[in-house]
Design an enzyme around this catalytic site. Structure first.
Site, PDB file in Angstrom:
ATOM      1  N   CYS A   1      -0.977  -3.849   2.782  1.00 46.86           N
ATOM      2  CA  CYS A   1      -0.451  -4.673   1.697  1.00 46.86           C
ATOM      3  C   CYS A   1      -0.318  -3.773   0.465  1.00 46.86           C
ATOM      4  O   CYS A   1      -0.090  -2.575   0.603  1.00 46.86           O
ATOM      5  CB  CYS A   1      -1.358  -5.871   1.439  1.00 46.86           C
ATOM      6  SG  CYS A   1      -3.074  -5.421   1.100  1.00 46.86           S
ATOM      7  N   MET A   2      -0.475  -4.310  -0.716  1.00 48.71           N
ATOM      8  CA  MET A   2      -0.252  -3.521  -1.923  1.00 48.71           C
ATOM      9  C   MET A   2      -1.288  -2.418  -2.098  1.00 48.71           C
ATOM     10  O   MET A   2      -0.989  -1.331  -2.579  1.00 48.71           O
ATOM     11  CB  MET A   2      -0.265  -4.436  -3.152  1.00 48.71           C
ATOM     12  CG  MET A   2       0.118  -3.732  -4.444  1.00 48.71           C
ATOM     13  SD  MET A   2       0.077  -4.836  -5.876  1.00 48.71           S
ATOM     14  CE  MET A   2       1.401  -5.963  -5.466  1.00 48.71           C
TER      15      MET A   2
END
Length: 513
Positions: free
Chosen positions: A33-34
């Site tokens: 993810c981020m």
């Protein structure tokens, strides 16, 4: 023969991670993810947690439905491809699997299932599934939100060439059809056919619904918004599953899609759109009323509680609310207030940096994590700094509360600040700001809120974040931070593990703070 892979710093990080994760045979899935590398594991006991945390590139680890290694924004997107390539190379070089490999995989799967059963509650599992519907929409929301901001800026400057209508069209196209994307993702998440979920949700945005009357009132295109699309797609999934059980295989390709779209479509038109529209309207009115009347108090509570909500995974319940507000009003007034939690966290980290001058290890961690913190990604600071220390996590929350209280007060006074997308936080939110005042005033209010959060988090942590004994134990160059933390506060490690277990995704959702 395959060419040897060039050893870049990100390749070196991948090579350091793999053996500590149990080797290529222990990895079943890879995603990111981020900020986090998310891994599926065969046998959790093969992972060397402490050694992983000791790697320079690793900011922390989180255990949820997947094993998550926090590497930070930017870095994780570059390390993940290298890690995947390394996995392929390791597996291609290995001999054929031994006869016991299937048994080991089955054992690992059973352990994982048991762990998930014990740690997951129905509410958190449901919220996670709802988040899985909306999180994939974040990139489009951010991109369209920034384009909309650019169009608004050019308009405010009085410069309205032909490109401004084009920018407005680019920014608005996705939002006009967001219900369809929600329907597709809902059906995919709950086990239905994605295109059927999208087809039923598309009814909501079809202009022809204006010819349909329900309870004596004409429907409006878009009525019910994303909540209506979510309900319509959920119903479509149930109808489709019923059809799959009872319709003969020879007729399935014709009957199942037809019955699914017809039944779900009629229910959407003559019930769900009206009900979802009422709920959506109530959400928007309540959010506006809360900040218009509660002002500083409402902002204080929201800003102070957001970090604990993130730790418990309950922040995911806010994602449909953000989306509904953006669809109704063009921005969500809640996100800038919740973003103040990250400001309190940054202020607390700076205070720790100055308070523990001789703890070189902790100061190095803070220096590496602060840039991400200013950009709204707070997990490295949370998991590596404030949460293990205990008290600084509390003072960081209170610092965020002061920032939220300031933004809430200005909202009550008529200068509402909103965001045209959810996900970014901190300084990364500036391009997405929109409010009831002009753009300059909106930016100034948000910036002043961040400053209030920084200052409050710093002062509270500097003066109240440590007892004398904690300072004596932690402010030494020789002791490891984690060891010192356990010595000062025996419950801190337990609280940290308890908080880590249900932590949700950052980014996405506005989890990154």
């Amino acid at each position: 023969m395959a060419q040897p892979q060039e050893r870049t710093p990100h390749r070196a990080t991948a090579e350091s991670l793999l053996p500590l994760l149990g080797g290529a045979g222990n990895i079943t899935s890879v995603a990111h993810c981020m900020t986090r590398l998310r891994l599926g594991l065969v046998d959790r006991s093969l992972v060397q947690d402490e050694a992983l945390k000791g790697l320079p590139a690793v900011m922390g680890v989180v255990e949820d439905d997947t094993y998550q290694v926090v590497l930070g924004p930017g870095t994780v997107g570059r390390v993940t491809p290298e890690f995947e390539r390394l996995l392929e190379e390791e597996r291609s070089a290995e001999p054929a699997a031994a006869p016991t490999a299937d048994g080991l995989a089955a054992q690992g799967a059973a352990l994982k299932a048991e762990r998930k059963r014990r740690n997951a509650t129905p509410v958190k599992l449901f919220l996670r599934r709802i988040a899985n519907i909306f999180v994939p929409l974040i990139p489009a929301l951010i991109g369209c939100g920034i384009v909309a901001g650019l169009a608004g800026l050019l308009t405010n400057l009085g410069w309205v060439p032909a490109v401004v209508p084009a920018l407005a069209a680019i920014a608005s196209g996705f939002m006009s059809l967001i219900a369809v994307f929600v329907g597709i993702n809902t059906a995919k998440e709950f086990g239905g056919t994605p295109v059927l979920g999208g087809a039923v949700a598309a009814i909501i945005v079809y202009a022809g619904v204006a010819q349909v009357s329900v309870f004596g009132q004409k429907l409006a295109p878009g009525q019910g918004g994303v909540l209506g699309a979510l309900g319509a797609a959920l119903l479509a999934v149930q109808v489709e599953k019923w059809c799959r059980r009872w319709v003969p295989e020879a007729l399935d390709v014709l009957v199942t899609p037809t019955v699914t779209v017809l039944v779900s479509g009629l229910a959407t038109l003559f019930g769900l759109m009206f009900l979802a529209g009422e709920v959506s309207t109530a959400i928007g009115e309540f959010a506006n009323w809360l900040l218009a009347t509660g002002g500083a108090f409402a902002g204080f509570v929201l800003g102070g509680l957001f970090l604990p909500l993130v730790m418990l995974g309950l922040h995911q319940a806010l994602i449909p609310i953000h989306t509904t507000l953006i669809q109704q009003q063009g921005y969500t007034v809640l996100l800038p207030i919740l973003a103040m939690a990250g400001a309190g966290q940054v202020g607390a980290a700076i205070a720790i940096y100055f308070r523990l001058r001789r703890n070189t290890s902790l100061r190095k961690t803070i220096k590496s994590a602060l840039p991400a913190g200013f950009l709204g990604v707070g997990e490295p600071l949370i998991y590596s700094v404030s949460l293990p220390l205990g008290r600084p996590f509390v003072t960081a929350c209170v610092g965020g509360a002061f920032g939220g209280g300031f933004v809430g007060l200005l909202n009550q006074l008529g200068s509402a600040v909103g965001s045209t997308a959810y996900g970014p936080s901190g300084w990364a939110l500036f391009p997405l700001l929109k409010g009831t005042s002009d753009l300059g005033t909106t930016i100034a209010v948000y910036a002043a809120g961040l400053l209030a959060g920084y200052i409050a988090g710093f002062l509270l942590t500097y003066f109240f974040g440590f007892s004398k004994q904690m300072r004596a134990d932690l402010n030494t160059p020789s002791k490891d931070t984690a060891t010192a933390t356990k010595a000062v506060d025996p419950t801190a490690a337990q609280e940290t593990e308890a908080a880590r277990a249900p932590a949700g995704d950052d980014a996405r959702q506005p989890a990154a703070v």
